[in-house]
Design a protein around this motif. Structure first.
Motif, short mmCIF file in Angstrom:
data_model
loop_
_atom_site.label_atom_id
_atom_site.label_comp_id
_atom_site.label_asym_id
_atom_site.label_seq_id
_atom_site.Cartn_x
_atom_site.Cartn_y
_atom_site.Cartn_z
N THR A 1 -34.12 -29.86 32.35
CA THR A 1 -34.44 -28.93 31.26
C THR A 1 -33.35 -28.92 30.20
O THR A 1 -33.42 -28.17 29.24
CB THR A 1 -34.65 -27.49 31.79
OG1 THR A 1 -33.42 -27.03 32.36
CG2 THR A 1 -35.76 -27.45 32.82
N PHE A 2 -32.34 -29.76 30.38
CA PHE A 2 -31.22 -29.81 29.44
C PHE A 2 -31.43 -30.92 28.42
O PHE A 2 -31.46 -32.10 28.76
CB PHE A 2 -29.90 -30.04 30.21
CG PHE A 2 -28.69 -30.09 29.31
CD1 PHE A 2 -28.28 -28.97 28.62
CD2 PHE A 2 -27.97 -31.26 29.17
CE1 PHE A 2 -27.17 -29.01 27.79
CE2 PHE A 2 -26.85 -31.31 28.36
CZ PHE A 2 -26.45 -30.18 27.67
N PHE A 3 -31.61 -30.51 27.17
CA PHE A 3 -31.77 -31.43 26.05
C PHE A 3 -30.80 -30.97 24.96
O PHE A 3 -31.12 -30.08 24.18
CB PHE A 3 -33.20 -31.42 25.52
CG PHE A 3 -34.21 -31.89 26.54
CD1 PHE A 3 -34.50 -33.24 26.66
CD2 PHE A 3 -34.86 -30.99 27.38
CE1 PHE A 3 -35.42 -33.69 27.59
CE2 PHE A 3 -35.79 -31.43 28.31
CZ PHE A 3 -36.06 -32.78 28.42
N LYS B 1 -28.48 -30.48 21.61
CA LYS B 1 -28.75 -30.67 20.17
C LYS B 1 -28.12 -31.97 19.69
O LYS B 1 -28.68 -32.68 18.87
CB LYS B 1 -28.19 -29.49 19.38
CG LYS B 1 -28.91 -28.20 19.64
CD LYS B 1 -28.25 -27.05 18.92
CE LYS B 1 -28.89 -25.75 19.39
NZ LYS B 1 -28.14 -24.59 18.97
N ARG C 1 -26.23 -35.55 21.11
CA ARG C 1 -26.02 -36.39 22.30
C ARG C 1 -24.55 -36.76 22.42
O ARG C 1 -23.79 -36.66 21.47
CB ARG C 1 -26.90 -37.62 22.22
CG ARG C 1 -28.37 -37.25 22.32
CD ARG C 1 -29.21 -38.48 22.32
NE ARG C 1 -30.62 -38.13 22.39
CZ ARG C 1 -31.51 -38.87 22.99
NH1 ARG C 1 -31.18 -40.01 23.56
NH2 ARG C 1 -32.77 -38.50 23.02
N HIS D 1 -32.55 -39.56 33.02
CA HIS D 1 -32.53 -38.43 32.08
C HIS D 1 -31.24 -38.47 31.24
O HIS D 1 -31.28 -38.27 30.03
CB HIS D 1 -32.66 -37.10 32.83
CG HIS D 1 -32.71 -35.92 31.92
ND1 HIS D 1 -33.85 -35.57 31.24
CD2 HIS D 1 -31.76 -35.02 31.56
CE1 HIS D 1 -33.61 -34.50 30.51
NE2 HIS D 1 -32.35 -34.15 30.69
N GLU E 1 -31.68 -41.38 28.72
CA GLU E 1 -32.70 -41.20 27.68
C GLU E 1 -32.54 -39.95 26.83
O GLU E 1 -33.01 -39.92 25.69
CB GLU E 1 -34.09 -41.21 28.33
CG GLU E 1 -34.42 -42.56 28.94
CD GLU E 1 -35.72 -42.56 29.74
OE1 GLU E 1 -36.37 -41.49 29.85
OE2 GLU E 1 -36.07 -43.63 30.27
N HIS E 2 -31.89 -38.91 27.35
CA HIS E 2 -31.89 -37.63 26.64
C HIS E 2 -30.51 -37.03 26.37
O HIS E 2 -30.40 -36.07 25.61
CB HIS E 2 -32.72 -36.60 27.41
CG HIS E 2 -34.13 -37.03 27.63
ND1 HIS E 2 -35.05 -37.11 26.60
CD2 HIS E 2 -34.77 -37.44 28.74
CE1 HIS E 2 -36.20 -37.54 27.09
NE2 HIS E 2 -36.05 -37.74 28.38
N ILE E 3 -29.47 -37.57 26.98
CA ILE E 3 -28.16 -36.94 26.85
C ILE E 3 -27.13 -37.87 26.19
O ILE E 3 -26.30 -37.44 25.41
CB ILE E 3 -27.67 -36.43 28.22
CG1 ILE E 3 -28.64 -35.33 28.70
CG2 ILE E 3 -26.24 -35.92 28.16
CD1 ILE E 3 -28.41 -34.82 30.09
#
Length: 170
Positions: free
Chosen positions: A26-28, A30, A32, A56, A59-61
């Motif tokens: 659930t951590f995205f 603002k 990276r 994750h 791809e997202h952090i």
């Protein structure tokens, strides 16, 4: 980020921005990160979630050129079994080869094992003596592997410290 509020409070007392994150999925953020450091975290994640967690991060952090540094207990060390069972919250341990495998399965293209001989930070005579004794240890290790017909997968680096440290990039 951590799941432990006491750890977060301590880091914040040092003037470092920190937050509790109970579910990494659930951590995205603002913005990276160019570098993520996780020390002694992956062994606490169930095997069936490890690759998803690393994916994750990828791809997202992490930024497009981002890297992740990981340190985990070394299953191949003299104290490998100790570290697995001393902390009952450990789900698994890693060898250098299994850590590389998990990173590759998560889509990381380059994985570098760091400080295989545990010499970082050693200086002077201490470093020299460590190198000498490590050479003797490796010879002894190789000898007994020959005697007992034991072996390792050829591409798996042998790491001679209590932890495996790796730097992976996208």
């Amino acid at each position: 980020m951590d799941i432990n509020q006491n750890a977060i409070s301590y880091v914040q007392s040092l003037g470092i921005e920190a937050m509790v994150v109970r579910d990494i999925f659930t951590f995205f953020p603002k913005e990276r990160f160019d570098l993520v450091i996780t020390t002694h975290v992956l062994e606490h994640i169930p095997k069936d979630k490890l690759i998803s967690v690393l994916r994750h991060f990828k791809e997202h952090i992490l930024t497009p050129n981002g890297k992740i540094f990981v340190a985990v207990p070394n299953a191949q060390s003299n104290t490998g079994c100790y570290w697995r069972y001393e902390d009952f919250t450990h789900y698994t341990l890693f060898s250098a080869g299994s850590l590389i495998y998990v990173f590759k399965m998560a889509g990381f293209s380059n994985v570098e094992i760091i400080d295989k001989d545990a010499l970082v930070g050693s200086r002077g005579l201490k470093r020299v003596f460590k190198q000498i004794f490590l050479k003797l240890y490796k010879l002894n290790f190789k000898f007994w592997n020959l005697v007992t017909n034991s072996s390792f997968h050829a591409p798996s680096p042998q790491v001679f410290s209590y932890e495996v440290k790796a730097l992976a990039s996208k």
